[in-house]
Structure formats: structure tokens, C-alpha cells
Design a protein around this motif. Structure first.
Motif, mmCIF file in Angstrom:
data_model
loop_
_atom_site.group_PDB
_atom_site.id
_atom_site.type_symbol
_atom_site.label_atom_id
_atom_site.label_comp_id
_atom_site.label_asym_id
_atom_site.label_seq_id
_atom_site.Cartn_x
_atom_site.Cartn_y
_atom_site.Cartn_z
ATOM 1 N N GLN A 138 0.830 -1.207 0.000
ATOM 2 C CA GLN A 138 0.000 0.000 0.000
ATOM 3 C C GLN A 138 0.866 1.259 0.000
ATOM 4 O O GLN A 138 0.571 2.222 -0.719
ATOM 5 N N LEU A 139 1.930 1.267 0.783
ATOM 6 C CA LEU A 139 2.819 2.428 0.813
ATOM 7 C C LEU A 139 3.487 2.636 -0.532
ATOM 8 O O LEU A 139 3.587 3.773 -1.026
ATOM 9 N N SER A 140 3.922 1.554 -1.151
ATOM 10 C CA SER A 140 4.553 1.666 -2.464
ATOM 11 C C SER A 140 3.557 2.142 -3.512
ATOM 12 O O SER A 140 3.880 2.987 -4.358
ATOM 13 N N THR A 141 2.325 1.622 -3.456
ATOM 14 C CA THR A 141 1.306 2.032 -4.421
ATOM 15 C C THR A 141 0.957 3.511 -4.269
ATOM 16 O O THR A 141 0.737 4.215 -5.264
ATOM 17 N N SER A 142 0.886 3.996 -3.031
ATOM 18 C CA SER A 142 0.519 5.396 -2.817
ATOM 19 C C SER A 142 1.585 6.362 -3.325
ATOM 20 O O SER A 142 1.283 7.531 -3.584
ATOM 21 N N LEU A 143 2.823 5.899 -3.474
ATOM 22 C CA LEU A 143 3.916 6.775 -3.923
ATOM 23 C C LEU A 143 4.198 6.664 -5.414
ATOM 24 O O LEU A 143 5.062 7.377 -5.930
ATOM 25 N N PRO A 197 9.127 2.635 -5.987
ATOM 26 C CA PRO A 197 8.583 3.391 -7.134
ATOM 27 C C PRO A 197 9.707 3.978 -7.994
ATOM 28 O O PRO A 197 10.729 4.436 -7.486
ATOM 29 N N GLN A 198 9.513 3.945 -9.301
ATOM 30 C CA GLN A 198 10.504 4.506 -10.213
ATOM 31 C C GLN A 198 10.518 6.026 -10.165
ATOM 32 O O GLN A 198 11.579 6.652 -10.246
ATOM 33 N N ASP A 199 9.349 6.626 -10.036
ATOM 34 C CA ASP A 199 9.244 8.088 -9.953
ATOM 35 C C ASP A 199 8.308 8.434 -8.799
ATOM 36 O O ASP A 199 7.119 8.719 -9.007
ATOM 37 N N PRO A 200 8.792 8.389 -7.554
ATOM 38 C CA PRO A 200 7.901 8.597 -6.403
ATOM 39 C C PRO A 200 7.301 10.000 -6.387
ATOM 40 O O PRO A 200 7.957 10.981 -6.727
#
Length: 316
Positions: A71-76, A91-94
């Protein structure tokens, strides 16, 4: 110039030579965390058993922490594909754009403040009333004590959904419908918390309480000076469980509240699922925001929390 000593030394001479620096002290023996297959030591597993334990621990860690990390990765994540395989945890482009969109759709900070008020009322109420009731059930002698214990245990057998209708009727007759007070009132004391506190109070020696009574101590003084210092660990357990239960509650606030301006965070988060059903990034951002207070509370109280769990397990 150091002297060379040959032959065995008596303990006194060996101690003197070590203090003089001629003989280095022996290295402390470090016991391996595993044992050989032939050795019998129930405290230590074999090497294969130790590896199996670590493997199971990693699996449990992934199951418990994996959804939060996802969830944290998806939100960023920005415009990248969140369903790519293998998944990209980093993430590649947070970006934080999803968090700003959450605040644009719902007043998430207002809803969070409402949840804080309800959770604070639940924590304070359970600490005060569970301590008083637990002291009475655990240490005092009175008629009908077994009936009270039976009622408390019977409440635990009923699911919460069974009493929702009766609770709502009571809240409505009290004039607390569509209010945060109506949301918080049923949760200010729980039967399980009373039983936990009774178990903690039962671990206090009865002779100490009787001696305080003989010395003229009132009930409030006994609770303040004798009971409270011995049940702080269990109080922390009750406080953490009460906060998490009140913060995560969804069904009861949904029934009581009808004005969107008074929603708690869990109820307000349902708007994200309906409005942004095609954008899981915003839903993930709202979930992360809702999890932050729970993480902060548990991290700040974990030391006392685990002490309370251990003390309760030993005394119970």
C-alpha cells in the motif's frame, strides 16, 4: 621485560599474572544458537530446525508487513503500472500527488480528528471503568459476584452485531444519535477489559490490601497507591487495544452518524472507494494516512505493552 612462566599455575598466581598483563584473560565462550543432532538440549534446535524457524519467521513477516509495504509503495507511484510482474516495490518516480488528491476529495484531517476524539474517549473510559470494575471483581467479596462474572463471560460469547439494534435504540432515546458522543458511548468500557483488569488485580496479595484497610486507607487510596502501580502494564494493553478498536470501527459509526460532516475516518474513507474506484493510488494513500496514528501509538507504548502482556500471561 615480561617473565615467562612455565607449568601449571595455582589460581592465586594466575590471577596476579593476569592482572600484571603477562597472561591474557581467556576469551568468553559463546554458545552456538544451534546444537548437533547427537546432543540433547531442549533450549537449542538443530541447524536445520533453526533455519526452518527463520524461514517461517520470514513468511509470517511477509504476510503481516507485506500488505502495508504494498500500500505504501502504491501510494507513492506515479503513472507507472502498479500491477506489473514482478511487482516494483520501490517506485521509479515517487510522488505525493495521491495524498493531495485524498484531501481534495474528503476532509480527511477533519475525519481523523473525529476518530481521535472517539478513540480518546474509548481509551480514557476503558482505563477508568475497567480499573474500577476489575478491582471490584478481582479483589472484593460481595454477593452476586459469580453472577457478575457469568454476565461478563456471556457478553464475550455474543458477537457485536447482535447488540447493534438495542444499542442504537438506547443511543437514539438518549438524544445522542448523529453525534460523536453516541459513537463513543458504547465503547467506553468492554467486558474483556474488565476481565483482564480483574486478572491483574487478582495478582496483588490480598494481605497487602487488608493491611491498607486496617491502616484506614479508603478504596480510592488503595486503588491509587497499591493497585495502580501494579497494573500499569495491563492498563497499557487495554489502552492500545481500545484505541485500535475505536479507530478501526466502521459499522457502528456508519449506523449512528448520518451527517457527512461528523463522519469518522473509517466511514469517510468509503468515499474514496466509490469516487476513485479506478485509481488505487488514492485509496492506498488514504489507507496509509489511517494507519499512521496506530503505528505511532503502538510504537510509543510497545515497551510497556509487552511487559503488560507478559505479566498478564504469568499471573493468569
Amino acid at each position: 621485560m615480561s617473565t615467562t612462566i612455565e607449568g601449571p599455575l595455582d589460581p592465586k598466581t594466575e590471577l596476579l599474572t593476569r592482572e600484571a598483563g603477562d597472561v591474557p584473560p581467556p576469551k568468553p565462550y559463546k554458545e552456538k544458537p544451534w546444537r548437533s543432532r547427537r546432543a540433547f538440549d531442549p533450549r537449542r534446535p538443530t541447524f536445520a530446525g533453526l533455519m526452518l524457524r527463520y524461514l517461517l519467521l520470514i513468511v509470517v513477516l511477509l504476510i503481516a508487513v507485506g500488505p502495508f509495504i504494498w500500500q505504501l509503495s502504491t501510494s507513492l507511484k506515479g503513472n507507472e503500472d502498479i500491477y506489473a510482474f514482478p511487482p516494483n516495490i520501490i517506485p521509479q518516480d515517487p510522488t505525493l500527488s495521491a495524498y493531495s488528491q485524498v484531501n481534495e476529495v474528503i476532509p480527511i484531517y477533519l475525519y481523523a480528528w473525529h476518530s481521535v476524539l472517539v478513540a480518546a474517549a474509548a481509551v480514557i473510559g476503558n482505563i477508568v471503568f475497567a480499573t474500577l470494575a476489575g478491582y471490584a471483581v478481582g479483589t472484593m467479596r460481595f454477593k452476586g459476584k459469580m453472577i457478575v462474572m457469568g454476565i461478563l463471560f456471556s457478553v464475550l460469547l455474543l458477537p457485536g452485531e447482535v447488540t447493534l439494534l438495542s444499542q442504537y435504540v438506547i443511543i437514539r432515546n438518549l438524544g445522542l444519535a448523529n453525534s460523536l458522543a453516541g459513537v463513543a458511548l458504547p465503547g467506553i468500557v468492554g467486558a474483556i477489559n474488565v476481565l483482564l483488569m480483574a486478572t491483574a488485580c487478582r495478582g496483588i496479595p490480598q494481605g497487602v490490601l487488608d493491611a491498607a484497610t486496617v491502616d484506614g486507607a479508603t478504596t480510592v487510596q488503595r486503588i491509587r497507591h497499591i493497585v495502580w502501580p501494579n497494573v500499569k502494564g495491563m492498563v497499557s494493553v487495554i489502552a492500545v487495544f481500545s484505541f485500535i478498536g475505536a479507530w478501526d470501527d466502521f459499522l457502528w459509526p456508519l449506523i449512528v452518524l448520518s451527517d457527512p460532516e461528523k463522519y469518522t475516518l473509517t466511514v469517510g474513507m468509503s468515499y474514496l472507494n466509490s469516487t476513485f474506484a479506478a485509481d488505487p493510488r488514492v485509496i492506498a494513500a488514504g489507507t496509509v494516512i489511517a494507519l499512521v496514528p496506530i503505528i505511532i501509538v503502538f510504537a510509543s507504548a510497545q515497551r510497556v505493552f509487552f511487559k503488560g502482556v507478559e505479566a498478564g500471561g504469568i499471573k493468569g
